[in-house]
Design a protein around this motif. Structure first.
Motif, PDB file in Angstrom:
ATOM      1  N   ALA A   1       0.835  -1.208   0.000  1.00 26.52           N
ATOM      2  CA  ALA A   1       0.000   0.000   0.000  1.00 26.52           C
ATOM      3  C   ALA A   1       0.869   1.257   0.000  1.00 26.52           C
ATOM      4  O   ALA A   1       0.388   2.348   0.260  1.00 26.52           O
ATOM      5  CB  ALA A   1      -0.921   0.004   1.209  1.00 26.52           C
TER       6      ALA A   1
ATOM      7  N   GLU B   1      -6.253   6.677   2.746  1.00 26.29           N
ATOM      8  CA  GLU B   1      -7.561   6.207   3.186  1.00 26.29           C
ATOM      9  C   GLU B   1      -7.510   4.682   3.189  1.00 26.29           C
ATOM     10  O   GLU B   1      -6.905   4.091   2.292  1.00 26.29           O
ATOM     11  CB  GLU B   1      -8.640   6.626   2.170  1.00 26.29           C
ATOM     12  N   LYS B   2      -8.203   4.064   4.151  1.00 33.84           N
ATOM     13  CA  LYS B   2      -8.131   2.605   4.250  1.00 33.84           C
ATOM     14  C   LYS B   2      -8.571   1.905   2.961  1.00 33.84           C
ATOM     15  O   LYS B   2      -7.930   0.960   2.507  1.00 33.84           O
ATOM     16  CB  LYS B   2      -8.975   2.107   5.422  1.00 33.84           C
TER      17      LYS B   2
ATOM     18  N   VAL C   1      -2.661  -3.319   7.155  1.00 33.09           N
ATOM     19  CA  VAL C   1      -3.707  -3.878   6.294  1.00 33.09           C
ATOM     20  C   VAL C   1      -3.817  -5.360   6.660  1.00 33.09           C
ATOM     21  O   VAL C   1      -2.794  -6.033   6.825  1.00 33.09           O
ATOM     22  CB  VAL C   1      -3.325  -3.736   4.809  1.00 33.09           C
TER      23      VAL C   1
ATOM     24  N   ALA D   1      -5.890   2.316   0.266  1.00 35.87           N
ATOM     25  CA  ALA D   1      -4.719   1.485   0.577  1.00 35.87           C
ATOM     26  C   ALA D   1      -5.012   0.021   0.250  1.00 35.87           C
ATOM     27  O   ALA D   1      -4.194  -0.678  -0.354  1.00 35.87           O
ATOM     28  CB  ALA D   1      -4.352   1.625   2.058  1.00 35.87           C
ATOM     29  N   PHE D   2      -6.206  -0.411   0.611  1.00 34.69           N
ATOM     30  CA  PHE D   2      -6.550  -1.813   0.371  1.00 34.69           C
ATOM     31  C   PHE D   2      -6.636  -2.118  -1.124  1.00 34.69           C
ATOM     32  O   PHE D   2      -6.154  -3.150  -1.592  1.00 34.69           O
ATOM     33  CB  PHE D   2      -7.869  -2.173   1.069  1.00 34.69           C
TER      34      PHE D   2
ATOM     35  N   GLU E   1     -10.658  -8.031   5.086  1.00 38.79           N
ATOM     36  CA  GLU E   1      -9.735  -7.720   3.978  1.00 38.79           C
ATOM     37  C   GLU E   1      -9.060  -8.988   3.456  1.00 38.79           C
ATOM     38  O   GLU E   1      -8.940  -9.185   2.243  1.00 38.79           O
ATOM     39  CB  GLU E   1      -8.676  -6.711   4.441  1.00 38.79           C
TER      40      GLU E   1
ATOM     41  N   TYR F   1      -1.538   1.004   6.137  1.00 36.92           N
ATOM     42  CA  TYR F   1      -2.415   2.032   5.555  1.00 36.92           C
ATOM     43  C   TYR F   1      -1.657   3.344   5.332  1.00 36.92           C
ATOM     44  O   TYR F   1      -1.924   4.071   4.377  1.00 36.92           O
ATOM     45  CB  TYR F   1      -3.622   2.291   6.465  1.00 36.92           C
TER      46      TYR F   1
END
Ligand SMILES: [Zn+2]
Length: 305
Positions: free
Chosen positions: A93, A132-133, A171, A136-137, A176, A128
């Motif tokens: 990420a 933003e989560k 992460v 990043a994901f 996820e 992250y």
């Protein structure tokens, strides 16, 4: 839930839960053992899994192909299932150059994992950071699809094993990881139960809490993925940010309790590979093996006519 032990699946009869340490037990080193000696020593202890630690590796395999093959040969001879823990220096990420370097590290680890015949190469997906989560994901997911395609083009057979993580900035929540397993080809689910416990401030308190996770896995990935999951286990100390330190199985003040997981393994007829990450490695792996055996025997005797 009622369990009918007379109607067990066929794979439950042939497959079984395997136990082994994350890395070479210190006692083996004191005995002067080299890496290829490890499977035989584990077999003599009654263990049947070993996670090779490639956690400090860079962008090239840091072991010779012949040594990796020798380890694999010894593992097969001694009925020890091999896995590899890949490099810690991975952040899918991050900035573009960081992601590209991370991909090369994953490929290097996967290459050597294939040499030794490891079935999964476990890794930590990333951080992250300032993203933003969701963003990043998504970056991780794209990078992993590229790694998976590259592995296939190189003919690498080892599975990619994204692990559930224990710290808030990492992460790797269960959701996820399940999404990665759904969307990326050639993945193997890796559940670190200590991490799940630490990330959510000690949520694994009852057998039901473990059961809820098993049900979620089954619902999202299917029964086979549930039964054959790769696991890390140890007791864990945590802060408000999550994981702090791993602890031995006998330390009463820390969770989670392996017996509760053993109940769920028995009830769902699972046959996971269980890697012990406590400071006592092989000693605690054997304790976990004994606990599961007790749980299975007590369920069997209750089920007997
Ligand atoms: Zn890990």
């Amino acid at each position: 839930m009622t369990i009918n032990l007379k109607n067990l699946d066929r794979d439950w009869m042939t497959e079984h839960t395997r136990f082994g340490p994350a890395g070479v037990p210190p006692m083996f080193r004191l005995m002067g053992a080299k890496t290829p000696d490890v499977p035989k020593l584990l077999h003599e202890e009654g263990l049947d899994a070993f996670e090779y630690q490639a956690v400090q590796w860079g962008q090239k395999p840091q072991m010779k192909q012949a040594d990796a093959e020798k380890l694999g040969e010894e593992a097969r001879k001694n009925d020890v299932r091999l896995s590899m823990h890949g490099s810690y220096f991975v952040n899918l990420a991050g900035k573009r150059d960081v992601v590209e370097a991370s991909k090369r590290r994953l490929i290097a680890c996967a290459t050597a994992a294939d040499w030794m015949g490891a079935y999964v190469m476990v890794f930590h997906t990333g951080f992250y950071g300032r993203f933003e989560k969701d963003y990043a994901f998504k970056t991780c997911l794209d990078a992993l699809k590229a790694v998976s395609a590259e592995m296939r083009s190189r003919g690498l057979k080892v599975k990619l094993g994204p692990e559930t993580m224990g710290r808030k900035f990492q992460v790797g929540t269960l959701d996820e990881i399940l999404t990665i397993c759904q969307e990326v080809e050639g993945t193997q689910l890796v559940v670190d139960w200590g991490h799940l416990h630490a990330l959510h401030q000690g949520t694994l308190k009852k057998t039901e809490d473990f059961r809820a996770i098993a049900e979620k896995v089954e619902q999202k990935l299917g029964v086979e993925a549930l039964k054959s999951m790769h696991c890390h286990f140890s007791k864990i100390e945590f802060t408000s940010q999550g994981e702090k330190r791993h602890h031995p199985l006998d330390e009463e003040r820390y969770g989670p309790d392996f017996r509760m997981l053993a109940e769920v393994i028995a009830d769902f007829q699972m046959h996971p590979t269980m890697i012990c990450e406590s400071p006592l490695l092989d000693i605690d792996a054997r304790k976990m093996q004994d606990i599961l055996k007790q749980v299975l025997e007590s369920k069997q005797s209750k089920a007997a006519p």
